[in-house]
Design an enzyme around this catalytic site. Structure first.
Site, PDB file in Angstrom:
ATOM      1  N   HIS A   1      69.399  58.673  22.879  1.00 50.76           N
ATOM      2  CA  HIS A   1      70.631  58.474  23.633  1.00 50.76           C
ATOM      3  C   HIS A   1      70.398  57.510  24.807  1.00 50.76           C
ATOM      4  CE1 HIS A   1      73.213  59.776  27.091  1.00 50.76           C
ATOM      5  NE2 HIS A   1      74.151  59.554  26.193  1.00 50.76           N
TER       6      HIS A   1
ATOM      7  N   GLU B   1      70.336  54.066  23.504  1.00 45.15           N
ATOM      8  CA  GLU B   1      71.698  53.615  23.220  1.00 45.15           C
ATOM      9  C   GLU B   1      72.328  53.023  24.490  1.00 45.15           C
ATOM     10  OE1 GLU B   1      75.669  55.335  24.029  1.00 45.15           O
ATOM     11  OE2 GLU B   1      74.757  56.797  22.675  1.00 45.15           O
TER      12      GLU B   1
END
Lengths: 426, 426
Positions: free
Chosen positions: A66, A69
């Site tokens: 994450h 990202e």
């Protein structure tokens, strides 16, 4: 370019594999003005321990997929959102248990926006400074979720079920775990999981497939990738039984939230067998707990459940579980009533006419989903990463039998495998 | 642009709007019923659709009602209740598969109209009134919904900010009504409320799909024929700009990890004004997108928040700002946000901000035509405001604007209320 026509759905899909292994799919929707594109890697929060053929076994901090990202959006010349905005594209990304997806939606400058999407995801730029800066932002994202009772009750359930499998770790990690992330660990993850052969590009909208493939071919030719060996994801053995039968967390809520579910034994299913199992399980759960069932209506009239009561089924080759629940004033009584009522259904099984109706509802839901370019792109990618085909769902639904659903009911509902998660007011 | 392609007519006291198209796999149907937002009727009006969804003359039991929807291939059915300007709107929605994709014996459009018409005009009656148990249970459902708003802190803070800012206007009211009113509502009083609501509300019925205005008109006459005795009265705007004399600050304490900072602004510009396009640009540059001033300065430069954005409500003439921050950063965040408001008032708007925001608004308006319900919503805004302006015209107006016009819009936005939800003191 391979052409796949689905007559009953009135859809035609085009497919091509690039020389470097990148899978590209185009679904033209001539009546649509907008184009929606997703660029996904089969890499999510559970992939925290892995080995690439020829490389070393690596363990990375929780929440790094994450974090990566977030950091992809930063380029040497600034934020990639600005580039998308200049071309009228609305861009975003999300990370789940097993994939990271970058996306945009636009009605103009489609070729330019497609190039921006592919280029920014294939051009990592991490510095000590920009990694540190992101920790504050993600820290606030983690705090936001910590205040969200729906999220807490859902993750509480997965934590109750799984002792070792990383599916029980919050996708964003913790403030402590992300504090150990460095640009070096980010590059390690990037180089392991963002190779084109681990990725899928899906484009849906008012586009000409041949032009799109031409653009992507030329784009990929300009980049050099060495062939990558197989990625092995390493998971410590997960006990069959649930880690904890009951968990509770405390938040300021007006009424308790409860989720319960059944942890299934690991079966390693992939491809069509996995898809069939998933569809059958979802049908079964709808027959048990759907809003048209007698059980649902009884519990609603007893004021034990509300419109928030729902159910889902989540699976991968290493885990499979249901999550059922919502707001309730009396979690103990609700669970007792459910055990009672589900017990009666287990004795009789489902009726043929209820099964047929539930199947019709699922087929209608599937066809309605095809109105949404966003849903098509997300679902198609999810199915592909599991080795399945979204566009074959209709005949699969039609071939599922009542006996199969009844068998699934007995297989899934095993009270020994039940876990319960609560969020209550302090 | 084709989203001004609705053909307008009326029948049975209902205004009818039909957009024939083959772009979708479903028929999208929306019925809007609008009444002035008033303290004396807000709660009973909200309760009506909750009771209507429990049973009708032909499907008296809720399970039968829901089974019928499943037989229609899981036709989507739902309703929303919200505020638009000083109106309380109930919107019923149906989304039904186009028969050509399934082997259906019945016309699914016709059956959907029969269903919706019955829901609205032939509720289940016992002794000339609503079934008492349905009224009692749905009263509790609304009570629980109102009480549970606090569970979602982002939404709670947003609604509290509006409530504080509009404390002297009907707009302070929640669209679901007031808890204190619920106990006084009886099956008889609610049935009376239902009748006056049905006869007094402005009714707009929309259909998008593979049909014709003639077919829809016939269906309306057949299935809504007994809806009412009079024509629908067009909406009237009674907007009067509010002058802000001083900024009011409200602080509230709850058990939260993250502080929620919300601000409310007043503007004299509303949907029907020619300067509406400039107000859209103002909001876009301030905080509508990831390239906007709030995102860039609060999140990217200072790492204070995960989300920092603004919204503009053209029906009520208000702007809102929302962000989630560490409570200790309150002063700093307020300063940075107010600085962005000042920058816009000073006309410090770059060419790049202008062009990026124009491209994003253009994209948003273009994408409307790819969603049946978005097209319906856009046309309904025109009915509500009385302003006949197509999406294309709005786009052209946005495109023609420069920094001076956006500055002029900024001059009409005044900060009114700062609301801060923060943790309890240790």
């Amino acid at each position: 370019m391979e052409k796949l026509h689905y007559e009953r759905l009135q859809e035609t899909l085009y497919h091509e594999v690039m020389d470097n292994g990148l899978q590209v799919y185009v679904l033209p929707k001539p009546a649509f003005l907008k184009t929606y594109a997703t660029f996904a890697t089969q890499y999510g929060s559970v992939d925290n321990h892995f080995k690439v053929a020829g490389g070393e076994e690596t363990t990375v901090p929780d929440g790094i997929a994450h974090f990566l990202e977030h950091k992809m959006f930063e380029e040497p010349e600034g934020d990639i959102f600005a580039t998308f905005a200049s071309n009228g594209a609305s861009a975003n990304a999300f990370t789940s248990f097993d994939q990271t997806v970058y996306l945009f939606s636009a009605t103009e400058n489609i070729e330019q926006n497609l190039s921006t999407l592919v280029d920014f995801v294939q051009r990592p730029y991490f510095t000590d400074e920009n990694v540190e800066k992101e920790k504050g932002i993600i820290g606030q994202e983690i705090n936001m979720y910590a205040d969200n009772p729906d999220w807490r009750v859902y993750f509480g359930l997965i934590e109750a079920m799984y002792a070792t499998h990383p599916v029980h770790i919050d996708i964003a990690g913790t403030i402590e775990s992300i504090s150990t992330i460095t640009k070096e660990t980010l590059y390690t993850c990037y180089n392991s999981f963002y190779h084109p052969s681990n990725m899928l590009l899906f484009i849906v909208g008012g586009v000409d497939p041949e032009k799109v493939f031409e653009l992507i071919r030329n784009n990929q030719k300009g980049k050099s990738y060495e062939k990558q060996g197989e990625i092995t994801r390493i998971f410590d053995p997960e006990p069959e039984e649930v880690a904890s039968k009951h968990v509770e967390s405390r938040l300021a809520v007006s009424i308790p939230k409860m989720m319960f579910g059944f942890k299934e034994k690991v079966d390693g299913l992939t491809g069509e067998a996995a898809v069939r199992r998933d569809l059958t399980t979802k049908l079964m759960l709808d027959l048990l707990f759907g809003s048209s069932t007698a059980l649902y209506q009884k519990l609603y009239d007893e004021e034990l459940i509300s419109d928030s009561f729902g159910h889902e089924f989540n699976s991968s080759p290493q885990y499979a579980f249901s999550a059922i629940g919502g707001d309730t004033k009396d979690p103990g009584l609700l669970l007792e009533r459910i055990k009672e009522e589900v017990g009666l259904i287990l004795e009789k099984g489902f009726a043929a006419k209820d099964f047929e109706r539930a199947r019709k509802k699922k087929i209608g839901g599937f066809l309605r989903m095809l109105n949404s370019p966003e849903s098509i792109a997300h679902e198609f990618t999810r199915y592909q990463f599991r080795g399945g085909d979204l566009f074959e769902v209709l005949p699969l639904y039609e071939s599922i039998t009542l006996d199969e659903v009844n068998a699934r009911l007995h297989d899934h509902v095993d009270w020994e495998q039940l876990a319960v998660s609560l969020v209550v007011s302090p | 642009m084709t989203n001004n392609g609705f053909q307008h007519g009326s029948a049975a006291g209902i205004r009818i709007h039909v957009l024939p198209t083959k772009a979708f796999k479903t028929f999208a149907i929306s019925l809007y019923a609008g009444v002035p937002l008033e303290e004396s009727t807000v709660t009973s009006t909200a309760l009506v659709p909750f009771v209507l969804r429990r049973g009708t003359a032909s499907y008296p039991e809720t399970t039968e009602f829901r089974e019928r929807l499943e037989e229609l291939y899981g036709a989507g059915f739902g309703f929303d209740i919200y505020k638009r300007g000083d109106y309380q709107i109930v919107q019923f929605r149906m989304d039904t598969i186009n028969d050509s994709f399934v082997q259906s014996k019945e016309s699914l459009l016709g059956e959907s109209f029969a269903f919706l018409g019955e829901v609205l005009t032939r509720p289940l009656l016992e002794d000339g009134s609503f079934r008492a148990s349905y009224v009692a249970t749905e009263r509790e459902t609304i009570r629980k919904k109102l009480e549970s708003i606090v569970n979602d802190k982002i939404r709670y803070a947003a609604e509290r900010c509006i409530e504080e800012m509009c404390r002297k206007e009907p707009y302070r009211l929640h669209p679901l009504g007031q808890r204190a009113d619920l106990d006084g509502i009886t099956p008889e009083s609610l049935y009376q409320s239902y009748n006056s609501w049905l006869n007094g509300a402005t009714l707009d019925l929309y259909v998008v799909g593979d049909t014709t205005p003639e077919e829809v008109e016939k269906l309306v006459v057949a299935h809504f024929g007994r809806a009412r005795h009079s024509e629908s009265v067009p909406y009237v705007s009674n907007f009067t700009p509010v002058t802000v004399t001083e900024v009011r600050t409200v602080e509230e304490r709850l058990d939260v990890n993250q502080g929620k900072l919300n601000m409310g602004l007043r503007t004299s510009i509303t949907y029907k004004d020619d300067s509406y396009a400039a107000a859209l640009m103002y909001n876009g540059i301030l905080g509508g997108y990831p390239h906007s001033k709030l995102f860039v300065n609060v999140r990217e430069k200072e790492s204070l928040a995960y989300y920092a954005s603004s919204r503009y409500d053209g029906h009520k003439g208000i702007g809102t700002i929302q962000s989630g921050i560490e409570s200790q950063n309150y002063g700093k965040a307020v300063d940075i946000i107010r600085k962005q408001l000042d920058e816009l008032k000073a006309g410090n708007i770059s060419e790049l901000e202008l062009s990026q925001t124009k491209a994003m608004i253009r994209n948003l308006l273009s994408e409307i035509q790819d969603s049946a319900f978005e097209m319906i919503s856009f046309d309904f805004n025109r009915q509500l405001s009385g302003k006949d302006r197509t999406a294309q015209e709005l786009m052209d107006q946005v495109d023609s604007l420069g920094a001076a016009e956006v500055k002029a819009a900024a001059d009409t936005f005044e900060l009114d209320t700062i609301y801060f939800l923060t943790g309890k003191e240790e």
